[in-house]
Design a protein around this motif. Sequence first.
Motif, PDB file in Angstrom:
ATOM      1  N   VAL A 162       1.009  -1.206   0.064  1.00 41.66           N
ATOM      2  CA  VAL A 162       0.106  -0.090   0.038  1.00 41.66           C
ATOM      3  C   VAL A 162       0.802   1.159   0.193  1.00 41.66           C
ATOM      4  O   VAL A 162       0.626   2.085  -0.682  1.00 41.66           O
ATOM      5  N   TRP A 163       1.854   1.182   0.946  1.00 37.73           N
ATOM      6  CA  TRP A 163       2.747   2.261   0.830  1.00 37.73           C
ATOM      7  C   TRP A 163       3.444   2.786  -0.495  1.00 37.73           C
ATOM      8  O   TRP A 163       3.634   3.927  -0.928  1.00 37.73           O
ATOM      9  N   LEU A 164       3.915   1.682  -1.118  1.00 40.45           N
ATOM     10  CA  LEU A 164       4.533   1.758  -2.484  1.00 40.45           C
ATOM     11  C   LEU A 164       3.390   2.227  -3.395  1.00 40.45           C
ATOM     12  O   LEU A 164       4.001   3.188  -4.329  1.00 40.45           O
ATOM     13  N   LEU A 165       2.200   1.829  -3.550  1.00 40.60           N
ATOM     14  CA  LEU A 165       1.239   2.251  -4.427  1.00 40.60           C
ATOM     15  C   LEU A 165       0.872   3.741  -4.107  1.00 40.60           C
ATOM     16  O   LEU A 165       0.778   4.553  -5.253  1.00 40.60           O
ATOM     17  N   VAL A 166       0.826   4.214  -2.923  1.00 37.04           N
ATOM     18  CA  VAL A 166       0.359   5.450  -2.668  1.00 37.04           C
ATOM     19  C   VAL A 166       1.334   6.661  -2.662  1.00 37.04           C
ATOM     20  O   VAL A 166       1.295   7.706  -3.538  1.00 37.04           O
ATOM     21  N   SER A 167       2.800   6.091  -2.584  1.00 35.90           N
ATOM     22  CA  SER A 167       3.783   7.116  -2.627  1.00 35.90           C
ATOM     23  C   SER A 167       4.583   7.114  -3.735  1.00 35.90           C
ATOM     24  O   SER A 167       5.061   8.130  -4.542  1.00 35.90           O
ATOM     25  N   GLN A 168       4.650   5.984  -4.707  1.00 37.40           N
ATOM     26  CA  GLN A 168       5.498   5.894  -5.619  1.00 37.40           C
ATOM     27  C   GLN A 168       4.427   5.825  -6.698  1.00 37.40           C
ATOM     28  O   GLN A 168       4.800   6.403  -7.915  1.00 37.40           O
ATOM     29  N   LEU A 185       0.643   6.285  -7.262  1.00 33.09           N
ATOM     30  CA  LEU A 185      -0.244   7.247  -7.322  1.00 33.09           C
ATOM     31  C   LEU A 185       0.370   8.704  -6.779  1.00 33.09           C
ATOM     32  O   LEU A 185      -0.434   9.938  -7.261  1.00 33.09           O
ATOM     33  N   GLU A 186       1.472   8.797  -6.312  1.00 37.40           N
ATOM     34  CA  GLU A 186       2.136  10.138  -5.858  1.00 37.40           C
ATOM     35  C   GLU A 186       1.124  10.969  -4.924  1.00 37.40           C
ATOM     36  O   GLU A 186       0.978  12.030  -5.426  1.00 37.40           O
ATOM     37  N   MET A 187       0.562  10.298  -4.178  1.00 36.04           N
ATOM     38  CA  MET A 187      -0.284  11.141  -3.166  1.00 36.04           C
ATOM     39  C   MET A 187       0.650  11.896  -2.077  1.00 36.04           C
ATOM     40  O   MET A 187       1.056  10.712  -1.027  1.00 36.04           O
ATOM     41  N   ARG A 188       0.976  12.794  -1.963  1.00 32.38           N
ATOM     42  CA  ARG A 188       1.870  13.400  -1.098  1.00 32.38           C
ATOM     43  C   ARG A 188       1.669  13.459   0.376  1.00 32.38           C
ATOM     44  O   ARG A 188       2.280  12.963   1.108  1.00 32.38           O
ATOM     45  N   LEU A 189       0.453  13.887   0.781  1.00 37.25           N
ATOM     46  CA  LEU A 189      -0.050  13.808   2.281  1.00 37.25           C
ATOM     47  C   LEU A 189      -0.187  12.290   2.528  1.00 37.25           C
ATOM     48  O   LEU A 189       0.307  12.105   3.850  1.00 37.25           O
ATOM     49  N   MET A 190      -0.895  11.703   1.851  1.00 39.06           N
ATOM     50  CA  MET A 190      -0.917  10.209   2.661  1.00 39.06           C
ATOM     51  C   MET A 190       0.508   9.436   2.484  1.00 39.06           C
ATOM     52  O   MET A 190       0.766   8.740   3.190  1.00 39.06           O
ATOM     53  N   GLY A 191       1.311   9.637   1.123  1.00 40.93           N
ATOM     54  CA  GLY A 191       2.598   9.307   1.256  1.00 40.93           C
ATOM     55  C   GLY A 191       3.498   9.537   2.445  1.00 40.93           C
ATOM     56  O   GLY A 191       4.092   8.938   3.081  1.00 40.93           O
ATOM     57  N   MET A 192       3.417  10.709   2.855  1.00 37.00           N
ATOM     58  CA  MET A 192       4.048  11.386   4.103  1.00 37.00           C
ATOM     59  C   MET A 192       3.570  10.697   5.380  1.00 37.00           C
ATOM     60  O   MET A 192       4.525  10.372   6.231  1.00 37.00           O
ATOM     61  N   ILE A 193       2.566  10.478   5.345  1.00 40.38           N
ATOM     62  CA  ILE A 193       1.847   9.732   6.630  1.00 40.38           C
ATOM     63  C   ILE A 193       2.583   8.207   6.717  1.00 40.38           C
ATOM     64  O   ILE A 193       2.948   7.840   7.760  1.00 40.38           O
ATOM     65  N   LEU A 194       2.315   7.681   5.498  1.00 43.65           N
ATOM     66  CA  LEU A 194       2.964   6.263   5.675  1.00 43.65           C
ATOM     67  C   LEU A 194       4.476   6.208   5.575  1.00 43.65           C
ATOM     68  O   LEU A 194       4.938   5.148   6.331  1.00 43.65           O
ATOM     69  N   PHE A 197       4.824   6.200   9.350  1.00 42.81           N
ATOM     70  CA  PHE A 197       4.520   4.987  10.069  1.00 42.81           C
ATOM     71  C   PHE A 197       5.478   3.669   9.619  1.00 42.81           C
ATOM     72  O   PHE A 197       5.817   2.925  10.400  1.00 42.81           O
ATOM     73  N   ILE A 198       6.052   3.730   8.473  1.00 42.30           N
ATOM     74  CA  ILE A 198       6.830   2.751   7.855  1.00 42.30           C
ATOM     75  C   ILE A 198       8.000   2.764   9.037  1.00 42.30           C
ATOM     76  O   ILE A 198       8.711   1.787   9.368  1.00 42.30           O
ATOM     77  N   SER A 199       8.736   4.002   9.113  1.00 44.55           N
ATOM     78  CA  SER A 199       9.932   4.325   9.512  1.00 44.55           C
ATOM     79  C   SER A 199       9.791   3.867  11.187  1.00 44.55           C
ATOM     80  O   SER A 199      10.501   3.108  11.697  1.00 44.55           O
ATOM     81  N   VAL A 200       8.667   4.159  11.777  1.00 43.63           N
ATOM     82  CA  VAL A 200       8.508   3.891  13.303  1.00 43.63           C
ATOM     83  C   VAL A 200       8.016   2.510  13.489  1.00 43.63           C
ATOM     84  O   VAL A 200       8.459   1.685  14.129  1.00 43.63           O
ATOM     85  N   GLY A 201       7.264   1.707  12.250  1.00 41.57           N
ATOM     86  CA  GLY A 201       6.857   0.532  12.497  1.00 41.57           C
ATOM     87  C   GLY A 201       8.207  -0.559  12.234  1.00 41.57           C
ATOM     88  O   GLY A 201       8.056  -1.519  12.877  1.00 41.57           O
ATOM     89  N   PHE A 202       9.013  -0.039  11.505  1.00 43.80           N
ATOM     90  CA  PHE A 202      10.299  -0.925  11.376  1.00 43.80           C
ATOM     91  C   PHE A 202      10.780  -1.183  12.693  1.00 43.80           C
ATOM     92  O   PHE A 202      11.509  -2.172  13.165  1.00 43.80           O
TER      93      PHE A 202
END
Length: 258
Positions: free
Chosen positions: A45-51, A53-62, A65-70
């Motif tokens: 989902v993160w790759l789809l949104v940020s890479q 679909l290029e959704m900036r706001l949602m991509g920033m949130i994810l 989330f990815i950095s903390v989740g790791f």
Amino acid sequence: MFVAFGIKDVIDILLVAFFLYQVYKLMKSSGTLAIFGGVVAVIVVWLLVSQVLEMRLMGMILDKFISVGFLVIVILFQDDIRRFLVALGSNRGWKFIVRIFSRKGESAGDKDRYIAPVVLACLNMSRKKTGALIVIRKEMDLSAYIHTGEMFTAEVNARLIENIFFKNSPLHDGAMISADNQITAVGCILPVAQNANISKDMGLRHRAGLGMSKETDATVIIVSEERGTIAVAHNGKLISPLSVEELQQILSDEKNAE
């Protein structure tokens, strides 16, 4: 416009596939396969949104989330990650490097010196219906399990093994760990297999032996206290019952395969 695709990209894809497969095996063996599926879904989902679909706001949130989740995953699964790295470093494909720096001139007879006394001890304990749990180290480090028992350094000896598992001995309930033709620890606690498919006839020793064989590459010998049967657990599989000749053959074959 065509995207350039070369040998470097093929290697990149193969490395990612290998990494995902190893993580999948790690999660499967530790019973956290559902978490693995969830992590993969979040990454997709993160790759789809940020890479894509290029959704900036949602991509920033994810991204946050990815950095903390790791970091959270590393904290929660630090023991499993450690076992994964030890298994990767202990892979047979790297053994030629170890042999370069290891002692030379060690004969085949020296390597399997432990087999005869272990088999003899198992024969005598089987006849007397003395329960036993013997772990034979292969390549993976077993320090985490050794420290759960009593440190013990002695040559592998049939009479000594029988005395360790004698019913009145204070150490007979734990496992004995052997490495390099020596007994390194006794009274050790092993991980118990939680698989629901395991037969209810199996006692705690068999479950512990099976659990140890899933967590490590060690060979575990189990002598049943109720039936006096001999079993071997290796690579997450339990072979039972075994005759003394079959036990000796299994230990010899595994040693020759190293």
